[in-house]
Design an enzyme around this catalytic site. Structure first.
Site, PDB file in Angstrom:
ATOM      1  CG  ASP A 101     -32.205  15.566  -9.577  1.00  0.00           C
ATOM      2  OD1 ASP A 101     -33.296  15.122  -9.170  1.00  0.00           O
ATOM      3  OD2 ASP A 101     -31.106  15.004  -9.348  1.00  0.00           O
ATOM      4  CG  ASP A 197     -29.444  10.481  -9.119  1.00  0.00           C
ATOM      5  OD1 ASP A 197     -30.544  10.354  -8.560  1.00  0.00           O
ATOM      6  OD2 ASP A 197     -28.958   9.635  -9.891  1.00  0.00           O
ATOM      7  CD  GLU A 238     -31.280   9.184  -4.371  1.00  0.00           C
ATOM      8  OE1 GLU A 238     -30.515   9.235  -5.356  1.00  0.00           O
ATOM      9  OE2 GLU A 238     -32.366   8.608  -4.397  1.00  0.00           O
ATOM     10  CG  HIS A 310     -38.328  11.376  -8.479  1.00  0.00           C
ATOM     11  ND1 HIS A 310     -37.593  11.968  -7.459  1.00  0.00           N
ATOM     12  CD2 HIS A 310     -37.452  10.616  -9.156  1.00  0.00           C
ATOM     13  CE1 HIS A 310     -36.329  11.605  -7.553  1.00  0.00           C
ATOM     14  NE2 HIS A 310     -36.221  10.779  -8.575  1.00  0.00           N
ATOM     15  CG  ASP A 311     -36.759   7.685  -6.844  1.00  0.00           C
ATOM     16  OD1 ASP A 311     -35.653   8.057  -6.401  1.00  0.00           O
ATOM     17  OD2 ASP A 311     -37.028   7.656  -8.066  1.00  0.00           O
TER      18      ASP A 311
HETATM   19  O1  TEU Z   1     -32.494   6.933  -7.079  1.00  0.00           O
HETATM   20  C1  TEU Z   1     -31.502   6.063  -6.582  1.00  0.00           C
HETATM   21  C2  TEU Z   1     -32.062   5.265  -5.503  1.00  0.00           C
HETATM   22  O2  TEU Z   1     -32.010   5.649  -4.370  1.00  0.00           O
HETATM   23  C3  TEU Z   1     -32.753   4.006  -5.854  1.00  0.00           C
HETATM   24  O3  TEU Z   1     -32.994   3.314  -4.651  1.00  0.00           O
HETATM   25  C4  TEU Z   1     -34.063   4.346  -6.497  1.00  0.00           C
HETATM   26  O4  TEU Z   1     -34.816   5.102  -5.553  1.00  0.00           O
HETATM   27  C5  TEU Z   1     -34.808   3.124  -6.918  1.00  0.00           C
HETATM   28  O5  TEU Z   1     -36.140   3.497  -6.987  1.00  0.00           O
HETATM   29  C6  TEU Z   1     -34.628   1.956  -5.952  1.00  0.00           C
HETATM   30  O6  TEU Z   1     -35.810   1.205  -5.850  1.00  0.00           O
HETATM   31  C7  TEU Z   1     -31.956   7.963  -7.892  1.00  0.00           C
HETATM   32  C8  TEU Z   1     -33.113   8.718  -8.518  1.00  0.00           C
HETATM   33  O7  TEU Z   1     -33.875   9.337  -7.486  1.00  0.00           O
HETATM   34  C9  TEU Z   1     -33.940   7.731  -9.291  1.00  0.00           C
HETATM   35  O8  TEU Z   1     -35.110   8.350  -9.832  1.00  0.00           O
HETATM   36  C10 TEU Z   1     -33.082   7.186 -10.421  1.00  0.00           C
HETATM   37  O9  TEU Z   1     -33.803   6.150 -11.085  1.00  0.00           O
HETATM   38  C11 TEU Z   1     -31.768   6.599  -9.887  1.00  0.00           C
HETATM   39  O10 TEU Z   1     -31.128   7.408  -8.917  1.00  0.00           O
HETATM   40  C12 TEU Z   1     -30.763   6.480 -11.031  1.00  0.00           C
HETATM   41  O11 TEU Z   1     -30.397   7.782 -11.420  1.00  0.00           O
END
Ligand code: TEU
Ligand code: CA
Length: 530
Positions: A101, A197, A238, A310-311
Site C-alpha cells: 500500500d 492511497d 484509490e 479497511h475503511d
Molecule cells: O482513504 C481515503 C478515503 O477515501 C477517505 O474517504 C477514507 O475512506 C475515509 O474513511 C473517509 O470517510 C485512504 C485510506 O484508505 C484510509 O484508510 C486513510 O485513512 C486515508 O486514505 C488517509 O491516508
C-alpha cells in the site's frame, strides 16, 4: 479488447490484509508480519494468488499506518525488514504475489522531512504546502480545517486527513524524485504491485479550489508509474473518479498510468455520510455494478470487484442479513461480485462471513475518524444515539481482530488486543464456519476455484439480463460461443422468469435440485450453463 498484459491481471484474486488486526504471534495484542507468514496456508486454501498489504511502514499509527514516518522500514509493532522478507519469500514460494500500500499524498508529522521542513532546512523547506494564512476553506476528511498552524515555522500547513498527516507538495520535483526512489526500493525487494492511497489528491488545483484531480495529476501518475522500471508492476489506485472518461484517463493501457482503480459508487449507498444511515436497495447497488462492469468491459479496462475494505463497515451487515440469513446473503454477494469480469478483492474475514461488531462504550472504538464525529455530537445527540451511529458507520467495524476460532480474543492473540475483540467471535469464527453445514468459507473456496478454472469467467463478455424481473440481478458471461447465467435473488422469495434456467446448474448456495420453476429463495444464487 484486452491485451495479454491485462489478461494476466484478470487471473489475480487479491486478498486484503490489515496487518494490525490479522494475527498476533508475539503476544503484544497487535497483528504482525510473522502472523501473515504463519497464516499463508489459509490464503492458499482459500485460493487467492495475491495479497494487498495495508501499510506496514514505520508509523506513529495516528491513522494506523497511513501516516508514514519512514517509507523504507517496517513499523516496530509489525516486526523488522527481515520479518517482511520472510513473509515475502513465504508468499512467493506459495505462488502468492505481494502488493504494498503506497501512501504518496501525505506523510506522518513525525517524518524527518516534515521535522526539517518546519525548520526550513533545505531541501525540505517546500516538501509540504505552507502558507502565511489558510489559502482556502478546505476541510480535513477527519474533521476541522485542513490548515494547521505550526508555531515552530510560523505558518500554516495543509493536511487533507489528520493534523498529523501533512500533505506532500507534489509540485516540488524533489518530492516526486523521493517517491520514485521509494517505489524502486520496494520493486527491488520483489514487490509485485502497489495499491495507491488517494492517488487523485497528489495534484491539487488551488486556483480552481479543488483538493483532487488537479492539473498535473496524470503527469505525476505517469512520472511515478509510467517508467521502464514499473512497466510490469500491477497498480490499483484509490481514486474517486465518477465518470468513465476519468477512469479511461487513469487506466487505459496506452496512458501508461495505472492498471486499474477502485470505483466506489456501489458502496456509497445506505448512508448520507459515514455515520448516518439512509435507505438503500440492492437493485440500485446492482445497477452501479452493472454500469461499471459494462463501461469497463466496453473500454477494455480492468474492473475491481470488491465489497469490503479497511475503511468500510462490513458489506454483509450493511446490505445483507447478518443474522438468520448470514450464510445465504454472504454467498449470494460472493457470486454477485466474483463471477463478474475484473479482479476480485476479498477483505480479511469476509471469506467466512465476519460482520459488524456492536460495542456499547466509546472507549471500545479506536479510529481517528470517529473522534471529530463523537465530540461534534456532544450536546446534540443522546449518548446511545451517538454509539448507534458509531456502530453503524465506524471503520472499526472492519478492523476488529480476525476471529480464527472460539478461543479468547478469537484466537487472534494471547492478550487483550489493541482494539476490543470482534463482539460475535464465539458465534462467528473461521474454525466454527469450516465445521458448519453451511460454510461460507467452503463456498468461497468452491467459487474461487470455479472462477480460476473458467476462461469464460476470467475473459468472457459481460451483459446484464435482469430484464423485467424485480428484486434480483441477473447477468450473463459469454466466451467462444458458450454462455453462463448468474442469477442473484435479493432478500425475498421471488418468482424469476429467466428463460435460460433450464440449463445445467453449475453452482448454487442452496442445496437443491435444478431450479426449474424459477421460484427463488431469499438470497439464492444460481449459476447455469446454457
Ligand atoms: O482513504 C481515503 C478515503 O477515501 C477517505 O474517504 C477514507 O475512506 C475515509 O474513511 C473517509 O470517510 C485512504 C485510506 O484508505 C484510509 O484508510 C486513510 O485513512 C486515508 O486514505 C488517509 O491516508
Ligand atoms: Ca504482535
Amino acid at each position: 479488447m484486452i491485451s495479454d498484459k491485462y489478461k494476466h491481471f484478470l487471473e489475480w484474486i487479491i486478498y486484503q490484509i490489515y496487518p494490525r488486526s490479522f494475527y498476533d504471534t508475539n503476544g503484544d495484542g497487535v497483528g504482525d508480519l510473522n502472523g501473515i507468514t504463519q497464516k499463508i496456508e489459509h490464503l492458499k486454501e482459500l485460493g487467492v494468488n495475491a495479497v494487498w498489504l495495508s501499510p506496514c511502514y514505520k508509523s506513529p499509527n495516528v491513522d494506523n499506518g497511513y501516516d508514514v514516518s519512514d517509507y523504507r522500514d517496517i513499523m516496530d509493532e509489525f516486526g523488522t525488514l527481515e520479518d517482511w522478507k520472510n513473509m515475502r519469500n513465504a508468499l512467493h514460494d506459495r505462488g502468492i504475489k505481494l502488493i504494498m500500500d503506497f501512501v504518496p499524498n501525505h506523510t506522518s508529522n513525525q517524518h524527518e522531512w516534515f521535522i526539517k521542513s518546519k525548520k526550513k532546512i533545505p531541501p525540505y523547506t517546500d516538501y509540504y504546502y505552507w502558507a502565511d494564512e489558510p489559502l482556502n476553506d478546505w476541510q480535513a476528511c477527519f474533521g476541522g480545517s485542513a490548515w494547521e498552524y505550526s508555531e515552530e515555522r510560523g505558518q500554516y500547513y495543509l493536511h487533507s486527513y489528520a493534523v498529523e498527516q501533512p500533505d506532500l507538495n507534489f509540485d516540488n520535483p524533489n518530492v516526486r524524485e523521493e517517491m520514485k526512489s521509494i517505489i524502486d526500493f520496494w520493486i527491488d525487494l520483489g514487490v509485485d504491485g502497489f495499491r495507491i492511497d488517494v492517488i487523485d489528491q497528489i495534484s491539487k488545483d488551488f486556483d480552481g479550489n479543488k483538493n483532487r484531480f488537479g492539473p498535473h495529476l496524470h503527469e505525476y501518475i505517469r512520472e511515478l508509474f509510467g517508467r521502464e522500471k514499473t512497466k510490469n508492476i500491477f497498480t490499483v489506485g484509490e481514486c474517486w473518479a465518477t465518470d468513465i472518461d476519468e477512469v479511461i484517463r487513469h487506466c487505459a493501457e496506452n496512458r501508461n498510468e495505472l492498471s486499474c482503480l477502485f470505483q466506489f459508487d456501489h458502496i456509497e449507498h445506505g448512508k448520507t455520510d459515514r455515520f448516518t444511515p439512509a435507505p438503500f436497495t440492492l437493485k440500485a447497488i446492482a445497477a452501479d455494478i452493472s454500469k461499471w462492469q459494462t463501461l469497463t468491459v466496453q473500454n477494455g479496462l480492468l474492473y475491481t470487484l470488491f465489497m469490503d475494505n479497511h475503511d468500510q463497515p462490513r458489506f454483509l451487515s450493511r446490505f445483507g442479513n447478518d443474522k438468520d440469513l448470514r450464510y445465504e446473503s454472504a454467498t449470494m454477494f460472493a457470486g454477485m461480485f466474483y463471477l463478474g469480469r475484473g479482479i476480485p478483492f476479498i477483505y480479511q474475514g469476509q471469506e467466512f462471513g465476519m460482520t459488524n461488531s456492536r460495542h456499547e462504550e466509546y472507549s471500545h472504538f479506536r479510529d481517528v475518524e470517529n473522534k471529530h464525529f463523537y465530540h461534534s455530537q456532544s450536546g446534540k445527540l443522546q449518548k446511545s444515539d451517538v454509539l448507534d451511529r458509531l456502530n453503524f458507520g465506524s471503520r472499526d467495524n472492519a478492523r476488529r481482530p480476525v476471529a480464527w476460532n472460539c478461543e479468547k480474543y478469537g484466537g487472534f492473540s494471547s492478550v487483550e488486543p489493541w482494539i476490543p475483540t470482534y463482539s460475535r467471535y464465539q458465534e462467528i469464527n473461521l474454525e466454527k464456519d469450516k465445521n458448519s453445514e453451511k460454510s461460507i468459507f467452503e463456498f468461497y473456496k468452491k467459487l474461487l476455484a470455479f472462477r480460476k478454472n473458467s476462461p469464460m469467467i476470467l475473459y468472457g463478455a459481460y451483459k446484464e439480463i435482469t430484464g423485467e424481473n424485480n428484486d434480483c440481478y441477473i447477468y450473463e458471461r459469454e466466451y467462444q460461443g458458450e454462455k453462463i447465467i448468474v442469477v442473484c435473488n435479493f432478500e425475498k422469495e421471488n418468482q424469476i422468469s429467466c428463460p435460460y434456467t433450464q440449463g445445467e446448474l453449475l453452482l448454487t448456495n442452496y442445496n437443491r435440485a435444478n431450479n426449474l420453476n424459477g421460484n427463488y429463495a431469499p438470497y439464492e444464487l444460481a449459476v447455469f450453463k446454457i
